[in-house]
Design a protein around this motif. Structure first.
Motif, PDB file in Angstrom:
ATOM      1  N   GLY A   1       0.814  -1.213   0.000  1.00  0.00           N
ATOM      2  CA  GLY A   1       0.000   0.000   0.000  1.00  0.00           C
ATOM      3  C   GLY A   1       0.845   1.260   0.000  1.00  0.00           C
ATOM      4  N   THR A   2       1.946   1.236   0.756  1.00  0.00           N
ATOM      5  CA  THR A   2       2.853   2.389   0.802  1.00  0.00           C
ATOM      6  C   THR A   2       3.461   2.659  -0.567  1.00  0.00           C
ATOM      7  N   ILE A   3       3.895   1.610  -1.240  1.00  0.00           N
ATOM      8  CA  ILE A   3       4.474   1.767  -2.580  1.00  0.00           C
ATOM      9  C   ILE A   3       3.445   2.364  -3.537  1.00  0.00           C
ATOM     10  N   ILE A   4       2.217   1.878  -3.472  1.00  0.00           N
ATOM     11  CA  ILE A   4       1.150   2.394  -4.342  1.00  0.00           C
ATOM     12  C   ILE A   4       0.918   3.876  -4.082  1.00  0.00           C
ATOM     13  N   VAL A   5       0.892   4.272  -2.816  1.00  0.00           N
ATOM     14  CA  VAL A   5       0.666   5.677  -2.469  1.00  0.00           C
ATOM     15  C   VAL A   5       1.725   6.575  -3.100  1.00  0.00           C
ATOM     16  N   PHE A   6       3.001   6.217  -2.943  1.00  0.00           N
ATOM     17  CA  PHE A   6       4.067   7.088  -3.433  1.00  0.00           C
ATOM     18  C   PHE A   6       4.189   7.067  -4.950  1.00  0.00           C
ATOM     19  N   LEU A   7       3.902   5.942  -5.573  1.00  0.00           N
ATOM     20  CA  LEU A   7       3.897   5.914  -7.034  1.00  0.00           C
ATOM     21  C   LEU A   7       2.773   6.785  -7.582  1.00  0.00           C
ATOM     22  N   LEU A   8       1.620   6.751  -6.935  1.00  0.00           N
ATOM     23  CA  LEU A   8       0.503   7.609  -7.356  1.00  0.00           C
ATOM     24  C   LEU A   8       0.863   9.090  -7.216  1.00  0.00           C
ATOM     25  N   LEU A   9       1.525   9.441  -6.122  1.00  0.00           N
ATOM     26  CA  LEU A   9       1.935  10.831  -5.924  1.00  0.00           C
ATOM     27  C   LEU A   9       2.889  11.283  -7.012  1.00  0.00           C
ATOM     28  N   ALA A  10       3.810  10.400  -7.408  1.00  0.00           N
ATOM     29  CA  ALA A  10       4.774  10.753  -8.451  1.00  0.00           C
ATOM     30  C   ALA A  10       4.087  10.922  -9.798  1.00  0.00           C
ATOM     31  N   PHE A  11       3.189   9.996 -10.143  1.00  0.00           N
ATOM     32  CA  PHE A  11       2.483  10.100 -11.418  1.00  0.00           C
ATOM     33  C   PHE A  11       1.601  11.355 -11.463  1.00  0.00           C
TER      34      PHE A  11
END
Length: 205
Positions: A96-106
């Motif tokens: 979930g943490t990885i998904i959150v930060f990847l979404l923020l970057a995109f």
């Protein structure tokens, strides 16, 4: 975040930021093949490389070794936490943490309309809430309390990451500093701790 800068360096920083999270996942998977003694050794090397890189403001391609080693360090932490909190909770929070930060970057790369900063932070809170809400509803976690604590910690990291992205968007970054700033964004709170430590030492002397 206001209107996104079309500065090429800003986009490159966010692309490198995404790549660093991908390398982290690869590092975790690679650690599965290693004996625990090697995992511990590489985790110690990772911490040393982080400190040296931030102290010397290194900006070479060798920086990409750090997120890979961070994946190994994360694996070590996952092993420890799984024994304490259970695999479902720990693994789901990590993913979930990885998904959150990847979404923020995109979102940072694609964001082109003018919206009040407060809405960006609200949207960040919403992303974290949805991701961890999904974990709570669909994953049989062992402790709701620790899931909430993990969500709060991830939210703090996410909000500070958004703040750093906004600063970088408005700050002129030279070509030679792109990798360093990408690593700074990837390890934002660790960078902040090191900078505070350096500042306090200078203040004393």
């Amino acid at each position: 975040m206001g209107q996104i800068s079309r500065n090429r360096n800003y986009d490159l920083i966010l692309k490198h930021f995404i790549l660093m999270w991908v390398l982290t996942v690869i590092g975790v998977l690679f650690a599965l093949l290693l004996p625990i003694s090697v995992v511990i050794l590489l985790s110690i090397i990772c911490i040393g490389m982080i400190v040296i890189t931030f102290l010397m403001r290194l900006g070479s391609a060798i920086i990409f070794i750090i997120p890979f080693l961070m994946g190994i360090l994360h694996f070590l932490l996952l092993v420890i936490l799984i024994e304490w909190l259970g695999a479902a909770l720990v693994v789901s929070v990590f993913i979930g943490t990885i998904i959150v930060f990847l979404l923020l970057a995109f979102i940072g790369m694609r964001y082109i309309i003018v919206v009040a900063d407060v809405l960006i932070y609200f949207f960040t809170v919403l992303i974290v809430f949805v991701v961890f809400g999904f974990i709570y509803i669909f994953i049989p976690v062992s402790s709701t309390f620790f899931l909430v604590v993990a969500g709060i910690i991830v939210l703090a990291f996410a909000l500070y990451t958004v703040y750093e992205i906004d600063l970088m968007r408005n700050y002129y970054i030279r070509e030679s500093e792109i990798l360093f700033f990408a690593l700074r964004l990837y390890l934002n709170l660790i960078y902040l701790v090191i900078e505070l430590g350096i500042s306090s030492k200078k203040f004393r002397f």
